[in-house]
Design a protein around this motif. Sequence first.
Motif, PDB file in Angstrom:
ATOM      1  N   ARG A   1      -4.593   6.142  -7.011  1.00  0.00           N
ATOM      2  CA  ARG A   1      -3.873   6.754  -8.030  1.00  0.00           C
ATOM      3  C   ARG A   1      -2.508   7.261  -7.177  1.00  0.00           C
ATOM      4  O   ARG A   1      -1.480   7.201  -7.981  1.00  0.00           O
ATOM      5  N   THR A   2      -2.458   7.432  -5.956  1.00  0.00           N
ATOM      6  CA  THR A   2      -1.201   7.910  -5.021  1.00  0.00           C
ATOM      7  C   THR A   2      -0.489   6.496  -5.308  1.00  0.00           C
ATOM      8  O   THR A   2       1.017   6.383  -5.468  1.00  0.00           O
TER       9      THR A   2
ATOM     10  N   ILE B   1       1.230   6.191  -8.693  1.00  0.00           N
ATOM     11  CA  ILE B   1       2.254   6.863  -9.001  1.00  0.00           C
ATOM     12  C   ILE B   1       3.550   6.257  -8.171  1.00  0.00           C
ATOM     13  O   ILE B   1       4.773   6.428  -8.896  1.00  0.00           O
ATOM     14  N   LEU B   2       3.618   5.655  -7.202  1.00  0.00           N
ATOM     15  CA  LEU B   2       4.504   5.174  -6.422  1.00  0.00           C
ATOM     16  C   LEU B   2       5.120   3.998  -6.952  1.00  0.00           C
ATOM     17  O   LEU B   2       6.191   3.722  -7.221  1.00  0.00           O
ATOM     18  N   ARG B   3       4.208   3.008  -7.495  1.00  0.00           N
ATOM     19  CA  ARG B   3       4.480   1.885  -8.269  1.00  0.00           C
ATOM     20  C   ARG B   3       5.379   2.191  -9.578  1.00  0.00           C
ATOM     21  O   ARG B   3       6.323   1.479  -9.884  1.00  0.00           O
ATOM     22  N   GLU B   4       4.578   3.118 -10.048  1.00  0.00           N
ATOM     23  CA  GLU B   4       5.435   3.564 -11.372  1.00  0.00           C
ATOM     24  C   GLU B   4       6.842   3.950 -11.161  1.00  0.00           C
ATOM     25  O   GLU B   4       7.888   3.841 -11.830  1.00  0.00           O
TER      26      GLU B   4
ATOM     27  N   GLY C   1       0.797  -1.173  -0.091  1.00  0.00           N
ATOM     28  CA  GLY C   1      -0.109  -0.025   0.008  1.00  0.00           C
ATOM     29  C   GLY C   1       0.872   1.224  -0.081  1.00  0.00           C
ATOM     30  O   GLY C   1       2.018   1.233  -0.093  1.00  0.00           O
ATOM     31  N   PRO C   2       0.214   2.418   0.318  1.00  0.00           N
ATOM     32  CA  PRO C   2       1.194   3.817   0.084  1.00  0.00           C
ATOM     33  C   PRO C   2       2.134   3.615   1.366  1.00  0.00           C
ATOM     34  O   PRO C   2       3.398   4.349   1.031  1.00  0.00           O
ATOM     35  N   VAL C   3       2.094   3.011   2.405  1.00  0.00           N
ATOM     36  CA  VAL C   3       3.100   2.893   3.439  1.00  0.00           C
ATOM     37  C   VAL C   3       4.476   2.072   2.838  1.00  0.00           C
ATOM     38  O   VAL C   3       5.277   2.386   2.940  1.00  0.00           O
TER      39      VAL C   3
END
Length: 557
Positions: A111-112, A115-118, A16-18
């Motif tokens: 979407r956050t 962007i992090l995965r990209e 996840g985002p963390v």
Amino acid sequence: MPPEADGPQVLIAGAGPVGLTLAHELTRRRVRVRVIDRADGPATTSRALAVHPRTLEACHQMGLADALVARGRPVVHFTVHLRGRQLIRFDTNYGRLPTAYPFSLMLDQVRTEEILRERLAGLGVGIEWGVELADCAPCGDRVNAELRRDGRSEQVTVPWLVGADGSRSTVRERLGLRLVGDATQTWLNADVVLDADLSRDSNHLVHTGSGTVLLVPFPDPGKWRAVDTGYAGQGADPETVRRRLAGSLARGLGRPVAVSEPTWVSVFRVQQRMITAMRSGRCFVAGDAAHVHSPASGQGMNTGMQDAYNLAWKLADVVRGHAREELLDTYAAERIPVGGRLLSSTRTATALVALRNAVAPVAMPVGLSFLKAVRPLKRRVEHRIMAGMSGLALHYADSPLTYGTGDGAAGVHPGHLVACTEQDVARHPGLRALRQALTDPRWLLLLFADDGGAAELALRYGRAVQIRTVIPHEDEDGPALADPDDALRQTLGVPPGGWALIRPDGYLAAKGQRSGTTTLTARLQALHLLPEDTAPGAGDSAGRPAPDGTRRGVTTE
């Protein structure tokens, strides 16, 4: 079994985002990571929406803020409605909270994460989906873990493990860490399209008579997250939710509101829980694995990403041999108090959003009308709202990594965030240069006078610390940082000829009068940093030299 020499140095459970923030920052600092997640693939629905200014400041340092802002919707107001009346609209007040992002960015968590995965993919890191962490146990200078995929088990040994695996964290459970707190009200989330004349640069709190509905705009036209605080088990099927929201909003706004069938519905207990430890041996937890908050002020994802950002640079410095392992003790020392303060503030936000007091419909118009009429009072309230919600007021003044209080002194106090507005960046070359310097993943030591010791410090600490001499004129050919109008020195509150040390996460660690290389070296060592001539091998997590006598993993920054 020891870890493989070329294997991952950090295993991250949770994408996840963390977990993605942690993986990005470790990889940016040349630490090898492996990221696993029990889910079959990326999330398709968004629990979180708001990215607050403190998180955006961190994302600027990461090189991600522009991409996030380009895809999100800035929100700068909070509007309260009752019985067809707009009672008040709170504006932003960042007057004493300098930031280049004076807004909350509404951006789907999906979407956050994209962007992090990209960006991670661009750094050569992929996510292993469908891989579950079934067990883990710290064992001396390594962690033994069991992974499961498609019914098959894999035993792995890694130097470090971080659980970013959510509120039902396996890592937290296996380490015997307990979430302490309570779960009180039951709320309902629904993602809907509304045909309503509501400004989309504002969140809207609509008092419905029996409770409230908080509306938060998505970037998509007409789409809103509706948080129904008056839900009492009336059914969660899409049509029931649609009818209930249409009726509630019509009562609160005083006009019919067309509500689409929800694309996502979630009924949940409002939880306020946290753990009292965030580390066991070489295992850590971050984000929802360590603390769970009410969604009332949108702090959950932001706090988790800030956990990851705090841990990443410390863990990287230790893994790469730039710092002693004691540096890692400051992760919990800093983040547990932050979690405690946030639990208190989100409890308050939850009560204010729910407005379940029976006298609220009578008292609220009177109180808010008075507040609206007294402009200075309203501005003070707006500042307090921004201080609590933005994350910019959070500080590490009591951290073991902070030296001096700065009480009564001008400028940024030790332990507080170093940031500036876009206007300041445009006007002042020194602040513009500082903002760029903070994108370097190392510590930043600013010397406002050079007695010849800068080169020696750079030779001994340059892999961990960016050392810049600040001069009063442009120096296009050198590494010096130009501050021709003295704005940088005055903003930091550094005495003439003094120095300032800024952590990799943008917080001021210390500042003082220039007093020679010996004093600064002692200060860096007190912060657990190791000079190059004594640092253990960066690539060897146990701090041992490589078999050929060289230091492993040493690269030029």
